[in-house]
Design a protein around this motif. Structure first.
Motif, PDB file in Angstrom:
ATOM      1  N   UNK A  75      74.339  32.684 -42.211  1.00  0.00           N
ATOM      2  CA  UNK A  75      74.336  32.894 -40.773  1.00  0.00           C
ATOM      3  C   UNK A  75      75.679  32.540 -40.188  1.00  0.00           C
ATOM      4  N   UNK A  76      75.767  32.514 -38.866  1.00  0.00           N
ATOM      5  CA  UNK A  76      77.046  32.260 -38.216  1.00  0.00           C
ATOM      6  C   UNK A  76      77.518  30.813 -38.382  1.00  0.00           C
ATOM      7  N   UNK A  77      78.791  30.701 -38.742  1.00  0.00           N
ATOM      8  CA  UNK A  77      79.411  29.393 -38.905  1.00  0.00           C
ATOM      9  C   UNK A  77      80.620  29.305 -37.995  1.00  0.00           C
ATOM     10  N   UNK A  78      80.791  28.127 -37.392  1.00  0.00           N
ATOM     11  CA  UNK A  78      81.909  27.878 -36.500  1.00  0.00           C
ATOM     12  C   UNK A  78      82.635  26.649 -37.013  1.00  0.00           C
ATOM     13  N   UNK A  79      83.928  26.800 -37.274  1.00  0.00           N
ATOM     14  CA  UNK A  79      84.737  25.705 -37.791  1.00  0.00           C
ATOM     15  C   UNK A  79      85.640  25.226 -36.668  1.00  0.00           C
ATOM     16  N   UNK A  80      85.521  23.942 -36.339  1.00  0.00           N
ATOM     17  CA  UNK A  80      86.354  23.347 -35.304  1.00  0.00           C
ATOM     18  C   UNK A  80      87.674  22.923 -35.938  1.00  0.00           C
ATOM     19  N   UNK A  81      88.769  23.573 -35.525  1.00  0.00           N
ATOM     20  CA  UNK A  81      90.065  23.289 -36.132  1.00  0.00           C
ATOM     21  C   UNK A  81      91.206  23.735 -35.235  1.00  0.00           C
ATOM     22  N   UNK A  82      92.328  23.058 -35.377  1.00  0.00           N
ATOM     23  CA  UNK A  82      93.569  23.488 -34.722  1.00  0.00           C
ATOM     24  C   UNK A  82      94.442  24.260 -35.704  1.00  0.00           C
ATOM     25  N   UNK A  83      93.984  24.364 -36.946  1.00  0.00           N
ATOM     26  CA  UNK A  83      94.754  25.040 -37.999  1.00  0.00           C
ATOM     27  C   UNK A  83      93.882  26.028 -38.758  1.00  0.00           C
ATOM     28  N   UNK A  97      88.817  24.723 -29.674  1.00  0.00           N
ATOM     29  CA  UNK A  97      88.372  23.946 -28.523  1.00  0.00           C
ATOM     30  C   UNK A  97      86.950  23.443 -28.780  1.00  0.00           C
ATOM     31  N   UNK A  98      86.753  22.141 -28.667  1.00  0.00           N
ATOM     32  CA  UNK A  98      85.460  21.528 -28.976  1.00  0.00           C
ATOM     33  C   UNK A  98      84.329  22.114 -28.125  1.00  0.00           C
ATOM     34  N   UNK A  99      84.499  22.157 -26.817  1.00  0.00           N
ATOM     35  CA  UNK A  99      83.444  22.669 -25.940  1.00  0.00           C
ATOM     36  C   UNK A  99      83.134  24.134 -26.222  1.00  0.00           C
ATOM     37  N   UNK A 100      84.161  24.943 -26.458  1.00  0.00           N
ATOM     38  CA  UNK A 100      83.946  26.360 -26.789  1.00  0.00           C
ATOM     39  C   UNK A 100      83.193  26.508 -28.107  1.00  0.00           C
ATOM     40  N   UNK A 101      83.543  25.671 -29.087  1.00  0.00           N
ATOM     41  CA  UNK A 101      82.880  25.739 -30.392  1.00  0.00           C
ATOM     42  C   UNK A 101      81.402  25.392 -30.262  1.00  0.00           C
ATOM     43  N   UNK A 102      81.084  24.346 -29.501  1.00  0.00           N
ATOM     44  CA  UNK A 102      79.689  23.944 -29.313  1.00  0.00           C
ATOM     45  C   UNK A 102      78.925  25.053 -28.598  1.00  0.00           C
ATOM     46  N   UNK A 103      79.501  25.607 -27.542  1.00  0.00           N
ATOM     47  CA  UNK A 103      78.825  26.662 -26.782  1.00  0.00           C
ATOM     48  C   UNK A 103      78.591  27.903 -27.650  1.00  0.00           C
ATOM     49  N   UNK A 104      79.591  28.295 -28.429  1.00  0.00           N
ATOM     50  CA  UNK A 104      79.447  29.467 -29.304  1.00  0.00           C
ATOM     51  C   UNK A 104      78.362  29.230 -30.353  1.00  0.00           C
ATOM     52  N   UNK A 105      78.345  28.027 -30.930  1.00  0.00           N
ATOM     53  CA  UNK A 105      77.340  27.707 -31.956  1.00  0.00           C
ATOM     54  C   UNK A 105      75.942  27.676 -31.345  1.00  0.00           C
ATOM     55  N   UNK A 106      75.821  27.112 -30.145  1.00  0.00           N
ATOM     56  CA  UNK A 106      74.508  27.080 -29.470  1.00  0.00           C
ATOM     57  C   UNK A 106      74.014  28.494 -29.166  1.00  0.00           C
TER      58      UNK A 106
END
Length: 180
Positions: A75-83, A97-106
């Motif tokens: 399924x969909x995976x979101x990796x929080x990273x600056x690199x 971006x932490x908030x964007x990553x959480x929102x996208x994953x939710x």
């Protein structure tokens, strides 16, 4: 809105990875576990830290290597990273971006849970007041050093309420809701 669930297998002394991120210790504890199978069935998306995503794999050398839950989930995976990596990875979005990553994953998880993988991402979710639950599989081993399940220099108290527990031949299971 999808719940945020931090899940991990931990040594009895509180480590989810050995020194240097070593996950080879976990290999002997991977096996039949009804609680783990049920948890995987709840997952709608994964939010993972870069170190965990690119780190050691307890499924190394098997057909499950490099796959979420050893291939037991897709399924969909979101990796929080600056690199982010230079080359795209199919099915994986790299978000800085932490908030964007959480929102996208939710959003991607829908009515299921967002499974948080990685101690640093879990800590950020706790600090933001967004983490809903913690599920821990406790392996009968002492590592003595490594990456802790939760580490907050200077200390932080996070109150939990047990909502489920069980045992299996390879690891016991405890699940908590995060009290706010």
């Amino acid at each position: 809105m999808a719940k945020l669930l931090y899940s991990a297998t931990m040594s009895l002394d509180g480590f989810i990875a050995g020194p240097g991120g070593d996950m080879s210790w976990l290999t002997e504890f991977i096996g039949p576990n009804p609680a783990a199978d049920a948890l995987v069935g709840e997952v709608g998306s994964i939010l993972v830290g870069r170190r965990s995503f690119g780190g050691d794999d307890p499924h190394r050398g098997t057909e499950g290597e490099g796959k979420a839950f050893g291939g037991g989930w897709a399924g969909p995976q979101f990796v929080l990273t600056h690199n982010p990596p230079a080359e795209p990875v199919p099915g994986v979005a790299f978000v800085n971006d932490f908030e964007e990553a959480v929102e996208a994953a939710r959003t991607a998880a829908g009515e299921k849970v967002v499974n948080i993988i990685g101690a640093d991402v879990a800590r950020q979710c706790i600090e933001a007041g967004w983490l809903d639950e913690v599920a821990v599989f406790i392996a009968p081993v002492l590592l003595g050093d490594g990456v802790r399940l939760f580490d907050h220099p200077g200390g932080a108290t996070v109150k939990l309420r047990r909502i489920d527990e069980g045992s299996a031949p390879l690891a016991n299971y405890v699940r908590f809701s995060v009290l706010r």
